[in-house]
Design an enzyme around this catalytic site. Structure first.
Site, short mmCIF file in Angstrom:
data_model
loop_
_atom_site.label_atom_id
_atom_site.label_comp_id
_atom_site.label_asym_id
_atom_site.label_seq_id
_atom_site.Cartn_x
_atom_site.Cartn_y
_atom_site.Cartn_z
N PHE A 142 0.71 -1.35 -0.12
CA PHE A 142 0.10 0.11 0.01
C PHE A 142 0.96 1.29 0.00
CE2 PHE A 142 -3.42 -3.01 0.53
CZ PHE A 142 -4.53 -2.07 0.54
N CYS B 8 -16.64 14.83 2.78
CA CYS B 8 -16.76 13.39 3.42
C CYS B 8 -16.51 13.55 5.07
CB CYS B 8 -15.72 12.65 2.87
SG CYS B 8 -15.85 10.76 3.46
N CYS C 6 -6.41 15.06 0.52
CA CYS C 6 -7.34 14.86 -0.02
C CYS C 6 -8.29 16.05 -0.32
CB CYS C 6 -8.14 13.82 1.10
SG CYS C 6 -9.93 13.39 0.59
N GLU D 56 -7.29 3.29 -5.43
CA GLU D 56 -8.41 3.49 -4.72
C GLU D 56 -8.73 5.20 -4.47
OE1 GLU D 56 -7.85 1.61 -0.95
OE2 GLU D 56 -8.18 -0.51 -1.79
N CYS E 225 -14.51 9.47 7.01
CA CYS E 225 -13.33 8.91 6.99
C CYS E 225 -12.61 8.43 8.15
CB CYS E 225 -12.34 9.89 6.13
SG CYS E 225 -10.80 9.30 5.51
N ASP E 226 -12.03 7.19 8.15
CA ASP E 226 -11.30 6.82 9.22
C ASP E 226 -9.77 6.65 9.18
OD1 ASP E 226 -11.59 4.65 7.57
OD2 ASP E 226 -12.67 3.32 8.98
N THR E 227 -9.43 7.26 8.10
CA THR E 227 -8.00 7.01 7.66
C THR E 227 -6.82 7.95 7.81
OG1 THR E 227 -8.64 5.73 5.80
CG2 THR E 227 -6.37 6.12 5.71
N HIS F 164 -9.34 -6.60 7.44
CA HIS F 164 -8.06 -6.24 7.97
C HIS F 164 -8.34 -5.72 9.51
CE1 HIS F 164 -9.68 -2.59 5.99
NE2 HIS F 164 -9.13 -1.99 6.51
#
Length: 208
Positions: free
Chosen positions: A25, A46, A31, A114, A49-51, A202
């Protein structure tokens, strides 16, 4: 062009059509739908988002050339098999360009992306996964995989099911009502067999 990457790591793909597949990755910083800072979440396009994708992290960095970034990515691949690379973010298409895709291909990498679908990708990407957001314009309307976080007000599956994708996935929105969202996603898939359930394996398995 300088590429700013939050992190590069080797793991198993945890969701969507390539679930379980070993991958490197490459998570790009930045973003166009949220700054990544909690203070800005309430006003973001958005909000779920959890990233983490802010800046160049300790497993990432700034790379002055495409070849330098590709070298760093390929170094994480542990075998002689063709590397499978997932470009993600944030929004990777703020940075991924034709020169980078070409550099990956020169090193015999298979390149997946992605994206939130708000930008047109450069040619040559091998696997295109779009995860549309309800309040954002969708300009990328074809690809390999559409993966819709569910439920989203204004982003109902019916809005996307006529688009030119090979696979359609519903992925339950994470958070305090994840179990309820999972139940709703299962029910929707059972009623509409075009859609398949995507579970974030994951997180279940404790993988990065």
């Amino acid at each position: 062009m300088t590429y700013t990457v939050h992190e590069i790591f080797f793991t198993l793909q945890g969701e969507g059509a390539n679930t379980g597949r070993p991958a490197v990755f490459c998570r790009f910083a930045g973003c166009n739908l949220w700054s990544g800072r909690e203070a800005d979440r309430a006003s973001a396009i958005c909000r779920f988002c959890d990233t983490e994708f802010v800046g160049a992290g300790p497993d990432g960095g700034s790379f002055g050339t495409a070849d330098a970034l590709v070298d760093a990515v390929v170094a994480r691949w542990p075998s002689s098999e063709r590397p499978f690379v997932v470009c993600t973010g944030g929004e990777p298409l703020l940075q991924v360009d034709a020169g980078l895709v070409e550099a990956f291909h020169r090193r015999h990498c298979e390149v997946a992306i992605e994206t939130n679908g708000t930008r047109v990708p450069p040619p040559g990407i091998d696997w295109v996964c779009v995860s549309p957001k309800a309040n954002a314009p969708l300009v990328l309307t074809s690809g390999d995989e559409l993966k819709l976080v569910y439920p989203q007000d204004g982003g109902e599956p019916e809005r996307y099911e006529s688009l030119a994708f090979r696979h359609f996935f519903l992925q339950p929105m994470d958070g305090p009502v994840r179990d309820e969202n999972t139940r709703k996603a299962i029910e929707y898939c059972l009623r509409h067999p075009r859609w398949r359930l995507s579970v974030q394996t994951h997180k279940v398995l404790g993988l990065r």
